[in-house]
Design an enzyme around this catalytic site. Structure first.
Site, PDB file in Angstrom:
ATOM      1  N   HIS A 140     -12.335  21.698   4.925  1.00 32.30           N
ATOM      2  CA  HIS A 140     -11.590  22.748   5.625  1.00 32.30           C
ATOM      3  C   HIS A 140     -12.541  23.843   6.107  1.00 32.30           C
ATOM      4  CE1 HIS A 140     -11.908  24.116   1.468  1.00 32.30           C
ATOM      5  NE2 HIS A 140     -11.712  25.341   1.884  1.00 32.30           N
ATOM      6  N   TYR A 141     -13.550  24.154   5.287  1.00 34.99           N
ATOM      7  CA  TYR A 141     -14.567  25.146   5.666  1.00 34.99           C
ATOM      8  C   TYR A 141     -15.433  24.604   6.810  1.00 34.99           C
ATOM      9  CZ  TYR A 141     -18.978  27.736   5.270  1.00 34.99           C
ATOM     10  OH  TYR A 141     -20.121  28.449   5.530  1.00 34.99           O
ATOM     11  N   MET A 142     -15.835  23.343   6.693  1.00 38.27           N
ATOM     12  CA  MET A 142     -16.663  22.739   7.734  1.00 38.27           C
ATOM     13  C   MET A 142     -15.902  22.663   9.053  1.00 38.27           C
ATOM     14  SD  MET A 142     -19.531  22.287   6.240  1.00 38.27           S
ATOM     15  CE  MET A 142     -20.394  21.278   7.450  1.00 38.27           C
TER      16      MET A 142
END
Length: 215
Positions: free
Chosen positions: A129-131
């Site tokens: 999700h961060y990437m």
């Protein structure tokens, strides 16, 4: 150069503030979201402005006004949920790019994540999700009219920097000191070779200056 630093209270941001003080041609203003942070920075002789990435584009534009370069090092941090990642790392970055364009900024330096451009690399990542947030924030910057520099560091560490890195489209994951990321930002500010470029960085054997000259 009149520079606005977004994410000034983060660990990379704090290194950038200290390094910029030694650069006569860099006039840096730190953007923070809390009055206490603002007071601490101004007490230490750093120009600072109050704004929040979860606020409006108009408010960010006011904070950015007068800058010719924006550095974005902000992040929601590893202790928050995916919702904050979307609101800060993605939407906050997008709003900062929009505000920078509205304010007439020339250049935007984005701190991203190692190989964020390649979905295949992080498809099975526990922090995908961060990437994904980094991936789409970078794409929004690339589609803007701003001169961009996207720096994608590997695993961030707090040890002292060595001043030596590898830079480019790297395939092998590695670590890098936050101090060396900050030094790469400052070197990129001073080197037009990094305008309209995107690159990964990890610790290496080349000096930062040589590594970015050879991009």
């Amino acid at each position: 150069m009149n520079v606005l630093l977004i994410g000034a209270n983060g660990q990379i941001g704090k290194h950038i503030i200290q390094l910029a003080k030694d650069e006569a041609d860099i006039s840096l203003t730190a953007m923070v979201r809390k009055e206490k942070q603002l007071d601490e920075l101004t007490a230490n002789g750093t120009d600072a402005v109050l704004a929040n990435l979860e606020g409006s584009v108009a408010d960010l534009e006011k904070a950015i006004d007068g800058a010719d370069t924006v550095i974005f090092t902000a992040g929601s941090g590893g202790h928050t949920g995916a919702d904050k990642t979307i609101l800060v790392d993605l939407d906050g970055a997008v709003k900062a790019v929009e505000a920078a364009e509205n304010a007439g900024v020339e250049r935007f330096i984005m701190i991203s994540a190692f190989q964020a451009q390649n979905r295949e690399v992080w498809a099975e990542s526990p922090i995908k999700h961060y990437m994904a947030a980094k991936h789409y924030a970078d794409r929004f910057l690339l589609d803007s009219k701003l001169k961009h520099t996207i720096i994608r560091p590997g695993r961030l560490e707090n040890e002292a920097g060595t001043g030596k890195i590898q830079a480019g489209d790297l395939k092998e994951y590695g670590a890098i000191a936050r101090e060396d990321v900050a030094k790469t930002v400052i070197a990129s500010l001073k080197n037009k070779n990094t305008e309209n470029t995107s690159f990964d960085i990890i610790s290496g054997e080349q000096s930062i200056e040589d590594a970015i000259k050879n991009l």
